[in-house]
Write an enzyme that holds these catalytic residues in place. Structure first.
Site, PDB file in Angstrom:
ATOM      1  CG  ASP A   1       4.032  -1.891   0.899  1.00  0.00           C
ATOM      2  OD1 ASP A   1       4.427  -1.634   2.042  1.00  0.00           O
ATOM      3  OD2 ASP A   1       4.456  -1.327  -0.125  1.00  0.00           O
TER       4      ASP A   1
ATOM      5  CE  LYS B   1       5.455  -2.419  -3.343  1.00  0.00           C
ATOM      6  NZ  LYS B   1       4.982  -1.241  -4.037  1.00  0.00           N
TER       7      LYS B   1
HETATM    8  O1  C5P Z   1       0.382   2.093   5.224  1.00  0.00           O
HETATM    9  P1  C5P Z   1       1.472   3.014   4.804  1.00  0.00           P
HETATM   10  O2  C5P Z   1       2.381   3.395   5.938  1.00  0.00           O
HETATM   11  O3  C5P Z   1       2.224   2.567   3.611  1.00  0.00           O
HETATM   12  O4  C5P Z   1       0.736   4.321   4.375  1.00  0.00           O
HETATM   13  C1  C5P Z   1       1.367   5.591   4.276  1.00  0.00           C
HETATM   14  C2  C5P Z   1       0.304   6.620   3.987  1.00  0.00           C
HETATM   15  O5  C5P Z   1      -0.232   6.415   2.679  1.00  0.00           O
HETATM   16  C3  C5P Z   1      -0.886   6.548   4.906  1.00  0.00           C
HETATM   17  O6  C5P Z   1      -0.686   7.315   6.048  1.00  0.00           O
HETATM   18  C4  C5P Z   1      -1.994   7.132   4.045  1.00  0.00           C
HETATM   19  O7  C5P Z   1      -1.881   8.539   3.999  1.00  0.00           O
HETATM   20  C5  C5P Z   1      -1.630   6.630   2.668  1.00  0.00           C
HETATM   21  N1  C5P Z   1      -2.326   5.385   2.306  1.00  0.00           N
HETATM   22  C6  C5P Z   1      -3.667   5.429   1.954  1.00  0.00           C
HETATM   23  N2  C5P Z   1      -4.309   4.272   1.604  1.00  0.00           N
HETATM   24  C7  C5P Z   1      -3.646   3.100   1.546  1.00  0.00           C
HETATM   25  C8  C5P Z   1      -2.267   3.039   1.888  1.00  0.00           C
HETATM   26  C9  C5P Z   1      -1.642   4.201   2.259  1.00  0.00           C
HETATM   27  O8  C5P Z   1      -4.277   6.501   1.985  1.00  0.00           O
HETATM   28  N3  C5P Z   1      -4.286   2.003   1.162  1.00  0.00           N
END
Ligand code: C5P
Length: 362
Positions: free
Chosen positions: A206, A39
């Site tokens: 995502d 994406k």
């Molecule tokens: O959800 P994902 O594993 O992609 O997120 C990785 C990190 O990115 C999370 O631990 C957080 O620190 C940050 N994050 C965030 N807000 C989001 C998505 C991710 O703060 N909407």
């Protein structure tokens, strides 16, 4: 002649009964081949930091034609539960192996594809246990799962990697979603899409977009609340992956410290994009990625790539996700090819791991 007839009858008899031998005492293998499409984020606004530590997002996910290829295979053998690879959140797990080519610099168990298979297995097992559990003997559990149609045993996931690691294209998340969908079918878990979306959200913000498997969707909340909408993207897309790894938590942390998040107002992307997609000057005005200032400040070479995309005729150039991939929209495939060649030459010495790709929305 009679002897031949007798032999033929004996063969038929044996073949018939061989077909009826139950699954538990034989093994059978099945496999599914899938593409896991990447994406890009066409607009990414970070609205505020939430009480749970995540950030409220307003973004548009667009599926593109660049993909990894996965082959997921299972061999069902009823007594193959393994105790040597048990993740902390599960009592029993099937044997799962993940092989990437080229190999990734991470442990197999840290691969999101591996975690996705474990998460689905644990979910199905818990539900199977709730419905059917009668004994604490693991062998009995095995029987319960196969009764429930959950014949997960030795599962191999082979990934031919094209998508760069940690580049803002959702490569790991796309792989995880492909594994969820393939294993749901191979293991006959019977999870519906809403259930797969819930499991996906536990793996990453995502991953749900890739489970939903639509060309384009507005992503809000953490990015996991999705609203598909129609958007035709009339451009050839050049992706420039500089080979610089940007840590997503780092990018959010720096953004939280440096930007006035509380004053940010969400743009109505799904309403304006279908109108302005043919007007690059409006795309440049209204579609922003809030991570760009943070990432450009720490890696000025990525801002130089953006400038080079514009210098080679890009109608719109922007960063995807928290970077480091830069995206350029071009009118023709010839322009896109020339731009890609030029950028590769221009940054060859400074960014030896840089890769470029030409693709379309998919
Ligand atoms: O959800 P994902 O594993 O992609 O997120 C990785 C990190 O990115 C999370 O631990 C957080 O620190 C940050 N994050 C965030 N807000 C989001 C998505 C991710 O703060 N909407």
């Amino acid at each position: 002649m009679q002897l031949l007839l007798l032999l033929w009858l004996l063969f038929e008899y044996l073949a018939h009964y061989a077909m009826m031998i139950p699954m538990g005492s034989m093994s059978s293998s099945h496999s599914i081949s899938v593409y896991a499409y990447a994406k890009i984020n066409l607009g990414l606004e970070v609205l505020f930091k939430r009480a749970d530590g995540f950030h409220e997002l307003n973004t548009v996910f667009v599926r593109i034609s660049l993909a990894d290829a996965l082959v997921v295979s299972t061999v069902s053998v009823a007594s193959s539960f393994s105790s040597d690879k048990i993740p902390s959140n599960s009592k029993y797990t099937p044997d799962i192996s993940v092989q990437c080519s080229p190999a990734l610099p991470i442990a197999e168990t840290d691969n999101l594809a591996y975690k996705a298979a474990c998460a689905l297995y644990s979910f199905c097992m818990t539900n199977s246990v709730k419905k059917n559990y009668v004994s604490s003997d693991p062998e009995d559990l095995t029987m319960e799962y196969s009764h429930a149609g959950l014949r997960a045993s030795r599962t191999s996931i082979v990934i031919s990697k094209t998508l760069p690691l940690g580049g803002g294209l959702g490569g790991g998340s796309a792989n995880a979603a492909a594994v969820l969908r393939a294993c749901n079918e191979l293991w006959q878990c019977g999870c519906d899409q809403a259930t797969l979306l819930r499991i996906a959200a536990t793996l990453g913000s995502d991953v749900p977009f890739f489970v939903l498997d639509v060309p384009c969707a507005l992503g809000t909340s953490r990015g996991e609340v999705l609203q598909p909408f129609d958007l035709h993207i009339p451009y050839w897309i050049v992706l420039v992956c500089p080979g610089i790894h940007i840590s997503t938590p780092w990018a959010y942390a720096v953004l939280s410290r440096t930007a006035e998040l509380s004053t940010r107002k969400a743009t109505a992307f799904s309403q304006i994009l279908p109108d302005i997609i043919h007007q690059p000057e409006l795309l440049r005005e209204y579609i922003v990625n809030d991570f760009e200032p943070v990432v450009f400040a720490h890696h000025p070479v990525i801002a130089n790539i953006r400038d080079c995309l514009y210098a080679t005729g890009a109608l719109f150039a922007f960063m995807s996700g928290s970077g480091s991939t830069m995206v350029g929209f071009y009118s023709t495939v010839e322009e896109a090819t020339q731009a890609s060649n030029h950028i590769r030459c221009a940054f060859d010495a400074e960014l030896p791991d840089m890769q470029t790709f030409i693709c379309t929305a998919a």
